[in-house]
Design a protein around this motif. Structure first.
Motif, PDB file in Angstrom:
ATOM      1  N   TYR A  42       0.840  -1.207   0.000  1.00  0.00           N
ATOM      2  CA  TYR A  42       0.000   0.000   0.000  1.00  0.00           C
ATOM      3  C   TYR A  42       0.873   1.254   0.000  1.00  0.00           C
ATOM      4  O   TYR A  42       0.628   2.227  -0.735  1.00  0.00           O
ATOM      5  N   GLN A  43       1.930   1.179   0.858  1.00  0.00           N
ATOM      6  CA  GLN A  43       2.831   2.323   0.940  1.00  0.00           C
ATOM      7  C   GLN A  43       3.506   2.581  -0.397  1.00  0.00           C
ATOM      8  O   GLN A  43       3.639   3.712  -0.848  1.00  0.00           O
ATOM      9  N   GLN A  46       1.079   4.144  -2.720  1.00  0.00           N
ATOM     10  CA  GLN A  46       0.925   5.573  -2.466  1.00  0.00           C
ATOM     11  C   GLN A  46       2.067   6.386  -3.067  1.00  0.00           C
ATOM     12  O   GLN A  46       1.864   7.462  -3.645  1.00  0.00           O
ATOM     13  N   ALA A  50       1.744   9.079  -6.021  1.00  0.00           N
ATOM     14  CA  ALA A  50       2.247  10.458  -5.912  1.00  0.00           C
ATOM     15  C   ALA A  50       3.170  10.794  -7.079  1.00  0.00           C
ATOM     16  O   ALA A  50       3.116  11.883  -7.659  1.00  0.00           O
TER      17      ALA A  50
END
Length: 295
Positions: A42-43, A46, A50
């Motif tokens: 998930y990180q 993200q 971005a």
């Protein structure tokens, strides 16, 4: 026996619990590991999102800049097109102006050639007329008489030594024969006007009945006019007497020779205006004009 039988199921139960507890720990550990993996994924998602958003923003900025560049190029193209159109228009106008200038040069060259031809013709005619007018005069008379023809006008200049008594406006006896020949020339130009013009040097006159050189020059001219009228039959309506005093010199009054040249009476035989215009040929037609290519 009964007691021993009770212990066996309990042991089995405890063993089952221990085994169940071991299985639950394994699942927990597996789930925990899976959770950590999902959290890491998930990180990473993200971070990727971005970065993707940053790339999209950069692409949008580039697209906007390209749109501006495209608009600037269109404006520059439009200006260049306008400049090109103006240049083509001016070039076309320039071609028209050059063509007009060539026509004007051709017309000017034609007129210049006409003037040259006319001058050559006029010079030849003047020489012939001068010779015809002077051939009746003797060598002695030619020393005191100067005859010229310029542009159809006859100029006859007579020295005062030949015409008058010294310091007087009375015509001398020896001038009669020369004046008769001059009268013949005037009669040959019977339709022309005749101006008799008196001139003096700069020395002041000392006669009591003559106020100044204006008087002397006018009286001398009047004497010649009356002699031509009364003695040689020239019509008086053709004659004009005028005096210019000392104010029309042809030589330097500081020398005796110059003064002698300035003391003169000039007879000017001039065609009337309509006759004078007939002496001037009309300009040739445009078809006969020399062109720039001919020069």
């Amino acid at each position: 026996m009964l007691k021993h039988q009770r212990i066996i199921p309990l042991t089995i139960l405890l063993g089952s619990l221990v085994m169940a507890s071991c299985v639950s720990n394994k699942k927990y550990l597996a789930l925990q590991t899976q959770h950590q993996d999902l959290a890491a994924l998930y990180q990473k998602g993200q971070v990727d999102l971005a970065e993707s958003r940053a790339k999209v923003k950069s692409l949008e900025d580039q697209l906007e800049q390209e749109r501006k560049n495209n608009a600037a190029l269109k404006e520059a193209y439009s200006k260049l097109q306008t400049t090109l159109d103006n240049s083509i228009s001016q070039n076309s106008q320039g071609n028209v102006n050059i063509s007009k200038l060539v026509d004007e040069i051709n017309a000017s060259n034609k007129y210049i050639q006409h003037l040259v031809n006319t001058k050559n013709k006029s010079d030849s005619l003047n020489v012939v007329l001068t010779n015809n007018l002077t051939r009746s005069l003797s060598r002695e008379e030619l020393r005191d008489v100067d005859v010229k023809v310029l542009k159809g006008v006859v100029y006859i200049s007579l020295s005062d030594n030949m015409l008058y008594k010294s310091g007087s406006y009375e015509i001398s006896d020896k001038a009669g024969e020369t004046l008769s020949k001059i009268a013949k020339i005037i009669q040959d130009y019977k339709d022309y006007e005749v101006l008799i013009e008196g001139n003096t040097d700069s020395d002041p006159i000392s006669k009591t009945n003559i106020r100044n050189n204006w008087d002397l020059s006018a009286l001398r001219a009047s004497s010649v006019v009356q002699a031509l009228q009364n003695n040689y039959g020239v019509e008086p309506k053709r004659l004009t007497a005028g005096g210019r005093g000392e104010y029309n010199p042809i030589a330097d009054n500081s020398t005796p020779d110059g003064k002698a040249r300035n003391r003169r009476t000039q007879i000017i035989i001039t065609p009337k205006l309509d006759q004078f215009m007939e002496l001037i040929d009309k300009a040739p037609e445009a078809d006969n004009a020399p062109t720039v290519e001919d020069l």
